[in-house]
Design a protein around this motif. Structure first.
Motif, PDB file in Angstrom:
ATOM      1  N   CYS A 392       0.984  -1.298   0.013  1.00 56.15           N
ATOM      2  CA  CYS A 392      -0.020  -0.064  -0.003  1.00 56.15           C
ATOM      3  C   CYS A 392       0.845   1.328  -0.019  1.00 56.15           C
ATOM      4  O   CYS A 392       0.546   2.278  -0.633  1.00 56.15           O
ATOM      5  CB  CYS A 392      -0.871  -0.073   1.280  1.00 56.15           C
ATOM      6  SG  CYS A 392      -2.371  -1.283   0.927  1.00 56.15           S
ATOM      7  N   ALA A 418      -6.070  -2.946  -1.725  1.00 53.83           N
ATOM      8  CA  ALA A 418      -5.889  -2.345  -0.607  1.00 53.83           C
ATOM      9  C   ALA A 418      -6.907  -2.635   0.610  1.00 53.83           C
ATOM     10  O   ALA A 418      -6.664  -2.656   1.830  1.00 53.83           O
ATOM     11  CB  ALA A 418      -5.753  -0.737  -0.912  1.00 53.83           C
ATOM     12  N   ALA A 435      -3.228   2.206   3.621  1.00 53.81           N
ATOM     13  CA  ALA A 435      -4.474   1.820   2.676  1.00 53.81           C
ATOM     14  C   ALA A 435      -5.305   3.066   2.717  1.00 53.81           C
ATOM     15  O   ALA A 435      -5.725   3.656   1.709  1.00 53.81           O
ATOM     16  CB  ALA A 435      -5.186   0.543   3.181  1.00 53.81           C
TER      17      ALA A 435
END
Length: 502
Positions: A392, A418, A435
């Motif tokens: 991420c 994510a 994320a």
């Protein structure tokens, strides 16, 4: 045994008194959290054990357990204390003669003879004692082990390779967590040994380990060694022993420790300067990338090299140089190999994240198929929170201020991956934070992606992250705001009410 007419004290009395009188501040360099811990001397602990045996008729093992519990209940850090029961003879309990101190005394006697062949056996015994338990090497250092080993080092420099190797190995063990032991004489000997020992891989490997131990969390030693010319010796070791995995691993560790800023005793360090010197004056990037080509099937060594590249990618031009030297092809190729070595994947992702700090390199990574490879890696290792976090983070950097890169990530399933990572690791603050930042960067300059991401359930997941993790508060609100969700933004201070009191 209780004496006639003497009032019997409760167990642990001496332990409580000793803590009140002997409390200090722990200066262990392995864990800065312990800087605030209380500590006692080995003699204080031994006296408490002896009291438990003599005054309260406990057995040796029970006496040690009782003393340990008493000190730990008062917040004393016993990680550097040797917890050995004294021997009990017919005359009563004897003072504990710790094995490591017996080995040190024998070593002193051997060194006094100045005969190298007489030193090897007691040195090996002392090495084993220090290596077996960390408190043993801490106690040995308190009792003057370093000057003894320094004398052996000097004796071995006259031409005894076996003794020199054993002396360096023992010093590397002794200084692990105790970098303050190194003095000016030892520093000069270390540089000379590295310079003269480039022909022997095992000697070079041990010297490199010693460099790493004396520099970890010790800025003064780092700067002194750099000033003494250690950096070209570190990169030179990789060039000289480029096919020796142990040397490459230790050299990478030593190079990384030179780029740390981890000594809380100094206001600032020279981490950035050292990284520049490694790259600009010692061809560090070229050396590392060439070394990677020699270990295509060694995930551990490749991980070390990727980790070191990450530490050196501190300037725009360094990031570009890694690409120009072929490093990007190696990194993307490792991701595309579909390997199951999760530690390697984590280091490769970290390196991609580091070099993507250069906007031109961002585009080069995406053109090379890096975005799709990162998404595939995260999907493949969805159960690993470290891989998810680094994936991420790398995608987040690629999408920053780059709408076209965001489009590639979206089309490659980056947003979905994510969000799946957020579902898989709700308690991992790092995964949740990275994320959220990725989602925010994907939509910040591409509002058309907001609804597709919301349709995947992003709002609920981001709100949960915000509620569960304090570190996610700001990034979660930013992501919700840019997604077009309702979010309350508090203005903490407007400057309208009252004046600041000086």
């Amino acid at each position: 045994m209780q004496r006639p007419g003497e009032e019997r004290r409760p167990p642990g009395t001496l332990a409580r008194v000793a803590v009140g009188a002997s409390v200090g501040r722990h200066t262990d360099h392995r864990d800065s959290v312990r800087m605030a811990s209380k500590r006692i001397s080995q003699e204080t602990f031994d006296a408490a054990v002896r009291e438990n045996i003599e005054e309260f008729e406990m057995g040796p093992d029970e006496a040690v357990r009782e003393a340990t519990e008493q000190f730990e209940s008062q917040g004393v850090d016993l990680s550097t204390i040797v917890k050995t029961a004294p021997r009990v003879s017919a005359d009563g309990p004897e003072e504990p003669e710790h094995d490591v101190l017996q080995a040190l005394d024998a070593l002193r006697e051997a060194v006094a003879c100045s005969q190298p062949q007489e030193v090897l056996v007691p040195l090996a015994r002392f090495h084993n004692q220090c290596q077996e338990h960390r408190p043993c090497r801490f106690l040995a250092a308190q009792k003057g082990a370093y000057p003894v080993l320094l004398a052996i080092w000097q004796l071995a420099m006259a031409g005894d390779p076996a003794l020199l190797l054993q002396a360096l190995d023992t010093l590397a063990v002794l200084t692990d967590g105790q970098p303050d032991l190194l003095d000016a004489q030892g520093l000069q000997l270390l540089v000379v040994t590295l310079a003269q020992g480039t022909g022997a891989a095992n000697l070079t490997c041990t010297a490199l380990r010693l460099v790493r131990h004396v520099c970890l969390k010790h800025e003064q030693n780092r700067q002194a060694l750099v000033k003494a010319g250690v950096l070209p010796l570190l990169t030179g070791a990789i060039v000289q022993h480029g096919r020796c995995a142990d040397v490459v691993r230790e050299a990478c560790g030593a190079l990384r420790v030179m780029t740390l800023d981890d000594d809380i005793r100094v206001p600032f360090g020279h981490a950035h300067t050292h990284a520049k010197m490694i790259v600009q004056e010692n061809r560090g990037l070229k050396v590392l990338i060439k070394a990677a080509e020699a270990f295509p099937d060694s995930p551990g060594i490749l991980g070390e090299l990727c980790n070191t590249l990450s530490r050196l990618a501190v300037r725009n031009e360094f990031c570009q140089e890694i690409v120009d030297l072929g490093g990007l092809g190696i990194l993307v190729g490792l991701l595309a190999d579909d390997t199951n070595h999760q530690d390697l994947m984590k280091q490769v992702l970290s390196a991609l994240r580091a070099i993507a700090g250069n906007d031109d390199v961002k585009d080069a990574i995406v053109r090379a198929g890096g975005a799709e490879s990162i998404v595939a890696t995260m999907t493949r290792h969805l159960a690993n929170p470290q891989v998810c976090e680094q994936s991420c983070a790398a995608l987040c950097v690629l999408a920053l201020r780059k709408p076209e890169n965001s489009r590639v990530i979206m089309e490659g399933g980056g947003a979905l991956a994510a969000l799946e990572a957020m579902k898989a690791h709700p308690q991992e603050a790092g995964v949740q934070k990275q994320a959220c930042m990725l989602i925010r960067n994907l939509v910040a300059r591409s509002q058309a992606f907001s609804q597709p991401i919301l349709d995947l359930g992003a709002e609920a997941l981001i709100s949960k992250a915000r509620a569960a993790h304090r570190d996610c508060e700001d990034v979660a609100k930013a992501a919700l705001r840019d997604l077009g969700c309702r979010v309350e933004l508090c203005e903490l201070w407007t400057g309208q009410k009252g004046n600041l009191a000086l």
